[in-house]
Design a protein around this motif. Sequence first.
Motif, PDB file in Angstrom:
ATOM      1  N   GLY A   1       0.785  -1.232   0.000  1.00  0.00           N
ATOM      2  CA  GLY A   1       0.000   0.000   0.000  1.00  0.00           C
ATOM      3  C   GLY A   1       0.814   1.279   0.000  1.00  0.00           C
ATOM      4  N   GLU A   2       2.112   1.177   0.255  1.00  0.00           N
ATOM      5  CA  GLU A   2       2.956   2.374   0.336  1.00  0.00           C
ATOM      6  C   GLU A   2       3.618   2.646  -1.016  1.00  0.00           C
ATOM      7  OE1 GLU A   2       3.689   4.522   3.012  1.00  0.00           O
ATOM      8  OE2 GLU A   2       1.836   3.572   3.686  1.00  0.00           O
ATOM      9  N   PRO A   3       3.502   3.881  -1.517  1.00  0.00           N
ATOM     10  CA  PRO A   3       4.186   4.214  -2.788  1.00  0.00           C
ATOM     11  C   PRO A   3       5.699   4.182  -2.593  1.00  0.00           C
ATOM     12  CG  PRO A   3       2.556   5.888  -2.178  1.00  0.00           C
ATOM     13  CD  PRO A   3       2.752   5.019  -0.977  1.00  0.00           C
ATOM     14  N   ARG A   4       6.366   3.299  -3.307  1.00  0.00           N
ATOM     15  CA  ARG A   4       7.802   3.130  -3.104  1.00  0.00           C
ATOM     16  C   ARG A   4       8.630   3.479  -4.327  1.00  0.00           C
ATOM     17  NH1 ARG A   4       9.467   0.215   0.862  1.00  0.00           N
ATOM     18  NH2 ARG A   4      11.293   1.423   0.322  1.00  0.00           N
ATOM     19  N   VAL A   5       7.980   3.441  -5.518  1.00  0.00           N
ATOM     20  CA  VAL A   5       8.696   3.780  -6.746  1.00  0.00           C
ATOM     21  C   VAL A   5       7.845   4.746  -7.550  1.00  0.00           C
ATOM     22  CG1 VAL A   5       9.482   2.863  -8.988  1.00  0.00           C
ATOM     23  CG2 VAL A   5       9.989   1.603  -6.885  1.00  0.00           C
ATOM     24  N   LYS A   6       8.509   5.774  -8.081  1.00  0.00           N
ATOM     25  CA  LYS A   6       7.850   6.714  -8.998  1.00  0.00           C
ATOM     26  C   LYS A   6       8.759   6.852 -10.211  1.00  0.00           C
ATOM     27  CE  LYS A   6       4.984  10.523  -9.529  1.00  0.00           C
ATOM     28  NZ  LYS A   6       5.272  10.793 -10.925  1.00  0.00           N
ATOM     29  N   ASP A   7       8.213   6.553 -11.380  1.00  0.00           N
ATOM     30  CA  ASP A   7       8.972   6.637 -12.636  1.00  0.00           C
ATOM     31  C   ASP A   7      10.326   5.915 -12.545  1.00  0.00           C
ATOM     32  OD1 ASP A   7       6.948   7.972 -13.959  1.00  0.00           O
ATOM     33  OD2 ASP A   7       7.627   9.922 -13.228  1.00  0.00           O
ATOM     34  N   GLY A   8      10.294   4.730 -11.999  1.00  0.00           N
ATOM     35  CA  GLY A   8      11.483   3.871 -12.004  1.00  0.00           C
ATOM     36  C   GLY A   8      12.491   4.154 -10.915  1.00  0.00           C
ATOM     37  N   LEU A   9      12.233   5.169 -10.089  1.00  0.00           N
ATOM     38  CA  LEU A   9      13.191   5.502  -9.026  1.00  0.00           C
ATOM     39  C   LEU A   9      12.534   5.350  -7.661  1.00  0.00           C
ATOM     40  CD1 LEU A   9      14.833   8.656 -10.620  1.00  0.00           C
ATOM     41  CD2 LEU A   9      15.801   6.341 -10.463  1.00  0.00           C
ATOM     42  N   LEU A  10      13.331   4.992  -6.657  1.00  0.00           N
ATOM     43  CA  LEU A  10      12.779   4.851  -5.320  1.00  0.00           C
ATOM     44  C   LEU A  10      12.333   6.213  -4.801  1.00  0.00           C
ATOM     45  CD1 LEU A  10      15.136   2.290  -3.543  1.00  0.00           C
ATOM     46  CD2 LEU A  10      13.057   1.896  -4.858  1.00  0.00           C
ATOM     47  N   VAL A  11      11.163   6.238  -4.168  1.00  0.00           N
ATOM     48  CA  VAL A  11      10.646   7.491  -3.610  1.00  0.00           C
ATOM     49  C   VAL A  11      11.497   7.916  -2.415  1.00  0.00           C
ATOM     50  CG1 VAL A  11       8.629   8.564  -2.552  1.00  0.00           C
ATOM     51  CG2 VAL A  11       8.318   6.921  -4.415  1.00  0.00           C
ATOM     52  N   GLU A  12      11.814   6.938  -1.580  1.00  0.00           N
ATOM     53  CA  GLU A  12      12.679   7.204  -0.419  1.00  0.00           C
ATOM     54  C   GLU A  12      13.816   6.181  -0.458  1.00  0.00           C
ATOM     55  OE1 GLU A  12      10.322   7.689   3.395  1.00  0.00           O
ATOM     56  OE2 GLU A  12       8.779   7.045   1.992  1.00  0.00           O
ATOM     57  N   PRO A  13      14.935   6.563  -1.071  1.00  0.00           N
ATOM     58  CA  PRO A  13      16.000   5.567  -1.299  1.00  0.00           C
ATOM     59  C   PRO A  13      16.506   4.891  -0.020  1.00  0.00           C
ATOM     60  CG  PRO A  13      16.398   7.544  -2.587  1.00  0.00           C
ATOM     61  CD  PRO A  13      15.250   7.858  -1.681  1.00  0.00           C
ATOM     62  N   GLY A  14      16.446   5.570   1.096  1.00  0.00           N
ATOM     63  CA  GLY A  14      16.990   4.982   2.320  1.00  0.00           C
ATOM     64  C   GLY A  14      16.019   4.078   3.060  1.00  0.00           C
ATOM     65  N   ARG A  15      14.800   3.957   2.541  1.00  0.00           N
ATOM     66  CA  ARG A  15      13.776   3.212   3.271  1.00  0.00           C
ATOM     67  C   ARG A  15      13.932   1.703   3.041  1.00  0.00           C
ATOM     68  NH1 ARG A  15       7.414   4.807   2.992  1.00  0.00           N
ATOM     69  NH2 ARG A  15       6.611   2.999   4.110  1.00  0.00           N
ATOM     70  N   LEU A  16      14.099   0.962   4.125  1.00  0.00           N
ATOM     71  CA  LEU A  16      14.381  -0.473   4.032  1.00  0.00           C
ATOM     72  C   LEU A  16      13.366  -1.229   4.881  1.00  0.00           C
ATOM     73  CD1 LEU A  16      18.251  -0.123   4.350  1.00  0.00           C
ATOM     74  CD2 LEU A  16      17.021  -0.780   2.287  1.00  0.00           C
ATOM     75  N   ASP A  17      12.116  -1.224   4.405  1.00  0.00           N
ATOM     76  CA  ASP A  17      11.086  -1.870   5.212  1.00  0.00           C
ATOM     77  C   ASP A  17      10.503  -3.115   4.552  1.00  0.00           C
ATOM     78  OD1 ASP A  17       9.789  -0.560   3.242  1.00  0.00           O
ATOM     79  OD2 ASP A  17       8.323   0.433   4.517  1.00  0.00           O
ATOM     80  N   GLY A  18      11.289  -3.701   3.614  1.00  0.00           N
ATOM     81  CA  GLY A  18      10.900  -5.013   3.105  1.00  0.00           C
ATOM     82  C   GLY A  18      11.002  -6.021   4.234  1.00  0.00           C
ATOM     83  N   VAL A  19      10.089  -6.985   4.250  1.00  0.00           N
ATOM     84  CA  VAL A  19      10.089  -7.947   5.355  1.00  0.00           C
ATOM     85  C   VAL A  19      10.150  -9.374   4.819  1.00  0.00           C
ATOM     86  CG1 VAL A  19       8.797  -6.447   6.906  1.00  0.00           C
ATOM     87  CG2 VAL A  19       7.557  -8.042   5.429  1.00  0.00           C
ATOM     88  N   PRO A  20      10.714 -10.293   5.625  1.00  0.00           N
ATOM     89  CA  PRO A  20      10.618 -11.713   5.255  1.00  0.00           C
ATOM     90  C   PRO A  20       9.167 -12.171   5.360  1.00  0.00           C
ATOM     91  CG  PRO A  20      12.317 -11.355   6.936  1.00  0.00           C
ATOM     92  CD  PRO A  20      11.495 -10.109   6.850  1.00  0.00           C
ATOM     93  N   LEU A  21       8.706 -12.940   4.380  1.00  0.00           N
ATOM     94  CA  LEU A  21       7.316 -13.396   4.404  1.00  0.00           C
ATOM     95  C   LEU A  21       7.134 -14.596   5.335  1.00  0.00           C
ATOM     96  CD1 LEU A  21       6.242 -13.132   0.667  1.00  0.00           C
ATOM     97  CD2 LEU A  21       5.963 -11.498   2.521  1.00  0.00           C
ATOM     98  N   GLN A  22       8.233 -15.308   5.568  1.00  0.00           N
ATOM     99  CA  GLN A  22       8.103 -16.507   6.393  1.00  0.00           C
ATOM    100  C   GLN A  22       8.246 -16.175   7.870  1.00  0.00           C
ATOM    101  OE1 GLN A  22      11.095 -17.496   3.835  1.00  0.00           O
ATOM    102  NE2 GLN A  22      10.190 -19.366   3.028  1.00  0.00           N
ATOM    103  N   PRO A  23       7.686 -17.039   8.706  1.00  0.00           N
ATOM    104  CA  PRO A  23       7.762 -16.761  10.138  1.00  0.00           C
ATOM    105  C   PRO A  23       9.189 -16.883  10.662  1.00  0.00           C
ATOM    106  CG  PRO A  23       6.839 -18.930   9.742  1.00  0.00           C
ATOM    107  CD  PRO A  23       6.977 -18.286   8.410  1.00  0.00           C
ATOM    108  N   SER A  24       9.443 -16.245  11.781  1.00  0.00           N
ATOM    109  CA  SER A  24      10.757 -16.376  12.407  1.00  0.00           C
ATOM    110  C   SER A  24      10.943 -17.814  12.894  1.00  0.00           C
ATOM    111  CB  SER A  24      10.820 -15.420  13.605  1.00  0.00           C
ATOM    112  OG  SER A  24      11.881 -15.798  14.448  1.00  0.00           O
ATOM    113  N   THR A  25      12.189 -18.242  12.922  1.00  0.00           N
ATOM    114  CA  THR A  25      12.487 -19.596  13.406  1.00  0.00           C
ATOM    115  C   THR A  25      12.881 -19.579  14.870  1.00  0.00           C
ATOM    116  OG1 THR A  25      14.705 -19.246  12.561  1.00  0.00           O
ATOM    117  CG2 THR A  25      13.218 -20.540  11.185  1.00  0.00           C
ATOM    118  N   ALA A  26      12.682 -18.425  15.535  1.00  0.00           N
ATOM    119  CA  ALA A  26      13.190 -18.269  16.908  1.00  0.00           C
ATOM    120  C   ALA A  26      12.660 -19.340  17.862  1.00  0.00           C
ATOM    121  CB  ALA A  26      12.835 -16.875  17.426  1.00  0.00           C
TER     122      ALA A  26
END
Length: 453
Positions: free
Chosen positions: A425-450
């Motif tokens: 839901g968050e706009p992350r790319v506009k015209d092929g470039l990152l909107v906020e280049p320093g933003r690193l909020d991609g997450v692993p889809l799988q559960p933690s193995t802790a």
Amino acid sequence: MRTLVRNGRAALPDRLLDADVLVEDGRIAAVGRLGDAAAERVIDASGCFVLPGLMDFHTHVDDQIGRFYLADTYESGTRVALQNGITTLCTFVTQGPGESLVQAMARARAKAEGHCCCDVLWHLTPTTFEPRDLRAMEALLAAGYRTFKLYTTYKAAGIYASYGRIEELFKRLAPLGAHFMVHCEDDEVIAGVDPVGMDLAQAHNHTLLRPELAEVVAIRRVVDLALRHQAALHVVHVSTAEGAWILVSSRHLGDLSFETCPQYFLLDDAWLRRPDGHHWLCSPPLRPGPERLRQMVRAGAADIIATDHCAFRPQDKDDWDGTDLRAVPNGLPGIGALAHVTWKIWEDDPDRAALGLATHLALNPARRAGVQDRKGALLPGLDGDIVVLDPSGPERPLHSTLEPAFEAFPGFSSRLAFRHVLLRGEPRVKDGLLVEPGRLDGVPLQPSTATLS
Ligand SMILES: [Zn+2]
């Protein structure tokens, strides 16, 4: 927060529809004529296709292969992915010496968390197959993991699994819901090739060292085992039309799927004959006459199109004395090119091309990865991963990676422009470039193995 993507041509799982897409609190809320829907943010998709976030089902990043560390980290790999419409990057973690499978997963997670621009998902490669490894795989399946990768070759690298081993794993883990990804090149066929008299200074001779027969033999054996034990089988990077045909003609008998990679249907072995041909060494090798495979892909035969992205730095590719091609690391970059070269399969028919991307780069990989309840389609309830794709942008060359690695598709260009990419839901790319280049909020889809031991 509500975001309305208006007036686009939306690629639904089975058809295209002129429609709006409403995203609310990170998830798709509605698809259809929603002109009067209230939204804080409105994106105009006129003249564009609206696709589900794409996936690259097969990549290698942030890992050591043989003597060399790969050029792409989680950060750089996910950045070039997101800029080119990929919102989920699937990559591998291989069990290291003395390491448990749970430790391997934890190691990968620790490297990735906080360092990814888009979401990530791992395929796990077991290497020792001891009783504790089998128990760990059972525990991981119970926790929601789905995909294990096996190799019918690479004994020296310590990742080989015999057909007997593969059968044992199919029997034990298929009933628990495991999806098996298998690299099919028969080790005996490869070992039977006699390199004496072969000019190993010529990169082209890689096609003789790893012949098409090796792939065909291994696919037949592994398909047979999967059907006998009702195992869900996905064959990775099929490079031959014959191999693809075995899978297509057996598909109705069980849960079989396969991927091929753009290099196998767009490039041919002539690239290996160039003076710098060793740059195109990969396994399986580029083949002569890719037209038949390309026709099959165009007809929709391949379930998934993925890159097998494995980017080496130029100095690492060039780190051989020019006498034995077996010293050259095998792998090509591809993430940044994936959507563009897949589009080319149907570029004479943009509607078909858009559906092709939605099917082979989103829906099918999400199902095979076991995340179809979150990813892979424009359906209410799924993550708001949305791509607004303009097929008529300015022409530009392809960049498979942003890291200093050689380009696997030089001379290829594309007019695809990624006008907007939304991640949950968050706009992350506009015209092929990152909107906020320093933003690193991609997450692993799988559960933690802790909580696993
Ligand atoms: Zn691979």
